[in-house]
Scaffold this motif. Structure first.
Motif, PDB file in Angstrom:
ATOM      1  N   VAL A 139       0.947  -1.415  -0.078  1.00 28.59           N
ATOM      2  CA  VAL A 139      -0.060  -0.082  -0.132  1.00 28.59           C
ATOM      3  C   VAL A 139       0.866   1.428  -0.007  1.00 28.59           C
ATOM      4  CG1 VAL A 139      -2.012  -1.242   1.138  1.00 28.59           C
ATOM      5  CG2 VAL A 139      -0.110   0.012   2.503  1.00 28.59           C
ATOM      6  N   ASN A 140       0.354   2.579  -0.673  1.00 26.84           N
ATOM      7  CA  ASN A 140       0.991   3.625  -0.726  1.00 26.84           C
ATOM      8  C   ASN A 140       1.031   4.346   0.798  1.00 26.84           C
ATOM      9  OD1 ASN A 140      -1.556   4.975  -0.577  1.00 26.84           O
ATOM     10  ND2 ASN A 140      -1.578   5.067  -2.679  1.00 26.84           N
ATOM     11  N   HIS A 141       1.692   5.395   0.921  1.00 22.91           N
ATOM     12  CA  HIS A 141       1.697   6.122   2.085  1.00 22.91           C
ATOM     13  C   HIS A 141       0.426   6.707   2.503  1.00 22.91           C
ATOM     14  CE1 HIS A 141       6.002   6.126   2.490  1.00 22.91           C
ATOM     15  NE2 HIS A 141       6.335   6.464   1.304  1.00 22.91           N
ATOM     16  N   LYS A 142      -0.505   7.175   1.666  1.00 24.07           N
ATOM     17  CA  LYS A 142      -1.540   7.668   1.933  1.00 24.07           C
ATOM     18  C   LYS A 142      -2.581   6.606   2.636  1.00 24.07           C
ATOM     19  CE  LYS A 142      -5.732  10.461   0.129  1.00 24.07           C
ATOM     20  NZ  LYS A 142      -6.271  10.827  -1.265  1.00 24.07           N
TER      21      LYS A 142
ATOM     22  N   LEU B  17      -1.359   3.787   4.012  1.00 24.69           N
ATOM     23  CA  LEU B  17      -0.899   3.611   5.082  1.00 24.69           C
ATOM     24  C   LEU B  17      -1.266   4.356   6.353  1.00 24.69           C
ATOM     25  CD1 LEU B  17       1.069   1.012   5.747  1.00 24.69           C
ATOM     26  CD2 LEU B  17       2.880   2.766   5.606  1.00 24.69           C
ATOM     27  N   SER B  18      -1.406   5.573   6.138  1.00 22.39           N
ATOM     28  CA  SER B  18      -1.588   6.599   6.936  1.00 22.39           C
ATOM     29  C   SER B  18      -3.064   6.341   7.465  1.00 22.39           C
ATOM     30  CB  SER B  18      -1.689   8.064   6.288  1.00 22.39           C
ATOM     31  OG  SER B  18      -0.430   8.402   6.085  1.00 22.39           O
ATOM     32  N   ALA B  19      -4.006   6.017   6.419  1.00 19.49           N
ATOM     33  CA  ALA B  19      -5.500   5.441   6.841  1.00 19.49           C
ATOM     34  C   ALA B  19      -5.493   4.504   7.714  1.00 19.49           C
ATOM     35  CB  ALA B  19      -6.086   5.592   5.527  1.00 19.49           C
ATOM     36  N   ILE B  20      -4.673   3.377   7.285  1.00 18.37           N
ATOM     37  CA  ILE B  20      -4.757   2.216   8.170  1.00 18.37           C
ATOM     38  C   ILE B  20      -4.100   2.247   9.622  1.00 18.37           C
ATOM     39  CG2 ILE B  20      -3.339  -0.150   8.378  1.00 18.37           C
ATOM     40  CD1 ILE B  20      -3.397  -0.369   5.406  1.00 18.37           C
ATOM     41  N   ARG B  21      -3.121   3.280   9.584  1.00 17.30           N
ATOM     42  CA  ARG B  21      -2.602   3.709  10.856  1.00 17.30           C
ATOM     43  C   ARG B  21      -3.637   4.341  11.660  1.00 17.30           C
ATOM     44  NH1 ARG B  21       1.604   6.522   9.213  1.00 17.30           N
ATOM     45  NH2 ARG B  21       2.657   4.671   8.683  1.00 17.30           N
ATOM     46  N   ARG B  22      -4.605   5.300  11.122  1.00 19.14           N
ATOM     47  CA  ARG B  22      -5.239   6.032  11.856  1.00 19.14           C
ATOM     48  C   ARG B  22      -6.771   5.192  12.295  1.00 19.14           C
ATOM     49  NH1 ARG B  22      -5.931   9.604   8.072  1.00 19.14           N
ATOM     50  NH2 ARG B  22      -7.622   8.660   7.123  1.00 19.14           N
ATOM     51  N   GLU B  23      -6.983   4.156  11.522  1.00 12.66           N
ATOM     52  CA  GLU B  23      -8.487   3.624  11.594  1.00 12.66           C
ATOM     53  C   GLU B  23      -8.240   2.192  12.205  1.00 12.66           C
ATOM     54  OE1 GLU B  23     -10.150   3.534   7.440  1.00 12.66           O
ATOM     55  OE2 GLU B  23     -10.017   5.639   7.217  1.00 12.66           O
ATOM     56  N   LYS B  24      -7.385   1.527  12.011  1.00 15.22           N
ATOM     57  CA  LYS B  24      -7.019   0.276  12.624  1.00 15.22           C
ATOM     58  C   LYS B  24      -6.122  -0.084  13.543  1.00 15.22           C
ATOM     59  CE  LYS B  24      -8.619  -1.704   7.912  1.00 15.22           C
ATOM     60  NZ  LYS B  24      -9.744  -2.523   8.503  1.00 15.22           N
ATOM     61  N   ILE B  25      -5.272   1.055  13.946  1.00 20.58           N
ATOM     62  CA  ILE B  25      -4.256   0.628  14.845  1.00 20.58           C
ATOM     63  C   ILE B  25      -4.491   1.718  16.230  1.00 20.58           C
ATOM     64  CG2 ILE B  25      -1.851   0.832  15.291  1.00 20.58           C
ATOM     65  CD1 ILE B  25      -1.354  -0.034  12.435  1.00 20.58           C
ATOM     66  N   GLY B  26      -4.208   1.049  17.124  1.00 22.68           N
ATOM     67  CA  GLY B  26      -4.029   2.193  18.294  1.00 22.68           C
ATOM     68  C   GLY B  26      -2.740   1.987  18.937  1.00 22.68           C
ATOM     69  N   PHE B  27      -2.142   3.130  19.566  1.00 21.56           N
ATOM     70  CA  PHE B  27      -0.834   2.861  20.132  1.00 21.56           C
ATOM     71  C   PHE B  27      -0.908   3.359  21.556  1.00 21.56           C
ATOM     72  CE2 PHE B  27      -0.192   3.775  15.547  1.00 21.56           C
ATOM     73  CZ  PHE B  27       0.960   3.126  15.476  1.00 21.56           C
ATOM     74  N   ILE B  28      -0.263   2.668  22.579  1.00 19.90           N
ATOM     75  CA  ILE B  28       0.212   3.146  23.861  1.00 19.90           C
ATOM     76  C   ILE B  28       1.590   3.147  23.963  1.00 19.90           C
ATOM     77  CG2 ILE B  28      -0.232   2.520  26.329  1.00 19.90           C
ATOM     78  CD1 ILE B  28      -2.712   0.897  25.673  1.00 19.90           C
ATOM     79  N   PHE B  29       2.271   4.149  24.261  1.00 18.29           N
ATOM     80  CA  PHE B  29       3.578   4.455  24.456  1.00 18.29           C
ATOM     81  C   PHE B  29       3.985   4.694  26.165  1.00 18.29           C
ATOM     82  CE2 PHE B  29       2.814   6.188  20.189  1.00 18.29           C
ATOM     83  CZ  PHE B  29       3.464   5.314  19.476  1.00 18.29           C
ATOM     84  N   GLN B  30       5.340   4.231  26.276  1.00 16.68           N
ATOM     85  CA  GLN B  30       5.877   4.319  27.769  1.00 16.68           C
ATOM     86  C   GLN B  30       5.606   5.764  28.277  1.00 16.68           C
ATOM     87  OE1 GLN B  30       9.452   2.425  28.453  1.00 16.68           O
ATOM     88  NE2 GLN B  30       9.800   3.795  29.989  1.00 16.68           N
ATOM     89  N   ASP B  31       5.819   6.618  27.186  1.00 16.74           N
ATOM     90  CA  ASP B  31       5.726   8.106  27.636  1.00 16.74           C
ATOM     91  C   ASP B  31       4.620   8.952  27.505  1.00 16.74           C
ATOM     92  OD1 ASP B  31       5.725   8.693  24.877  1.00 16.74           O
ATOM     93  OD2 ASP B  31       7.450   9.699  24.719  1.00 16.74           O
ATOM     94  N   TYR B  32       3.362   8.105  27.170  1.00 20.62           N
ATOM     95  CA  TYR B  32       2.131   8.595  27.326  1.00 20.62           C
ATOM     96  C   TYR B  32       1.768   9.346  26.063  1.00 20.62           C
ATOM     97  CZ  TYR B  32       3.303   8.496  32.263  1.00 20.62           C
ATOM     98  OH  TYR B  32       4.182   8.004  33.203  1.00 20.62           O
TER      99      TYR B  32
END
Length: 251
Positions: free
Chosen positions: A75-78, A80-95
Motif C-alpha cells: 500500500v502507498n503512504h496515503k 498506510l496513514s489511513a490504516i494507521r489512523r483507523e485500524k491501529i491504536g498506540f500506547i507508548f511508555q511516555d504517554y
C-alpha cells in the motif's frame, strides 16, 4: 479464530551494503482477533523493531506483514496513514499526551481527526473514560495527572476508534507498582469484555502474565511460545522459569 495480524518470514536489516546488521532474521507470528500477546526477550533481541514493523512505523527489509487482510508492503503512504489512523491504536511508555489539550480533547483527538460528529465523539470519550476510571480527570490537563492516570488516558485514546489491534510499547515502564497493576487490569478487562486485540512489548514478567501468551525473542528469532493456563500466578512463574532457562539479561 480469525487472524487479524500475520507476520510471515519478516527480516529487518540496518546499515549500508557491506555493513548491514540483521536485527530480525525471519519472524513468523500470528495474532488472532481478540488475543492478548506479549513479546519479550533480552536487550537487542528485536522486540521494539518487530513492534514498529507490525504497527507500520517502520518497513521490513523482506517478508510480509498482513493486517486485516491487507499486505502492508503493497500500500502507498496515503493508504498506510489511513490504516494507521483507523485500524491501529498506540500506547507508548511516555504517554504521548498533548500538554496544551485537556484529557477530554486528548482522548477525542483520533475521532476528531477522522471528522466524526461532535456528539458521537463526546459520547465515546465518556464511555472510554468510564472504562478506565478517569471520568473526573477529563477537564484536567496532563501535567495535573499522575503517571498512572496519564497512561490510562493514553490507553483510552488508543481504544476510542475501536482499532483492529492495539500496540503497547512498555506501557508500564514509567509507572509504579500500583499504577502498573491498575493499567494491566484495565487492559485485561477490555480484552475479555470487548474482544480488543492487544500486542504488548514488555521486559516485565509481571506485566506479561496478564497476556494470553508470550513470544520470546532472542537474536532476531522467535525462540519459543508460552501459553497461559487458568492461573495468572502460575503463568508468571512459568515466564520467570523460561527467562532463567534462556539466560542473558532481560531489559
Amino acid at each position: 479464530m480469525t487472524s487479524v495480524l500475520q507476520v510471515i518470514g519478516v527480516q529487518k536489516d540496518y546499515g549500508r551494503k557491506g555493513f548491514r546488521t540483521k536485527v530480525l532474521k525471519g519472524i513468523d507470528l500470528t495474532v488472532e482477533k481478540g488475543d492478548f500477546i506479549s513479546i519479550m526477550g533480552p536487550s537487542g533481541a528485536g522486540k521494539t523493531t518487530l513492534l514498529n514493523l507490525m504497527s507500520t512505523l517502520d518497513v521490513a527489509t523482506s517478508g510480509q506483514i498482513i493486517l486485516d487482510g491487507t499486505d502492508l508492503s503493497t500500500v502507498n503512504h496515503k493508504k498506510l496513514s489511513a490504516i494507521r489512523r483507523e485500524k491501529i491504536g498506540f500506547i507508548f511508555q511516555d504517554y504521548s499526551l498533548l500538554d496544551n489539550m485537556s484529557i477530554r480533547d486528548n482522548i477525542a483527538l483520533p475521532l476528531a481527526l477522522g471528522r466524526k460528529k461532535t456528539q458521537k465523539i463526546l459520547d465515546k470519550v465518556e464511555e472510554m473514560a468510564q472504562l478506565f476510571g478517569i471520568t473526573h480527570q477529563l477537564d484536567k490537563y496532563p501535567y495535573e495527572l499522575s503517571g498512572g492516570q496519564k497512561q490510562r488516558a493514553a490507553a483510552a485514546r488508543a481504544l476510542i476508534t475501536n482499532p483492529s489491534v492495539i500496540f503497547a510499547d512498555e506501557p508500564t515502564g514509567a509507572l509504579d507498582s500500583r499504577s502498573s497493576t491498575d493499567l494491566l487490569e484495565c487492559l485485561k478487562r477490555l480484552n475479555e469484555t470487548t474482544g480488543a486485540t492487544i500486542v504488548m512489548v514488555t521486559h516485565d514478567p509481571f506485566s506479561a502474565s496478564y497476556s494470553n501468551r508470550v513470544y520470546m525473542l532472542s537474536d532476531g528469532n522467535v525462540k519459543c511460545q508460552l501459553d497461559k493456563g487458568e492461573s495468572r500466578k502460575v503463568f508468571y512463574n512459568q515466564i520467570l522459569d523460561l527467562l532463567a532457562v534462556m539466560g542473558g539479561d532481560v531489559e
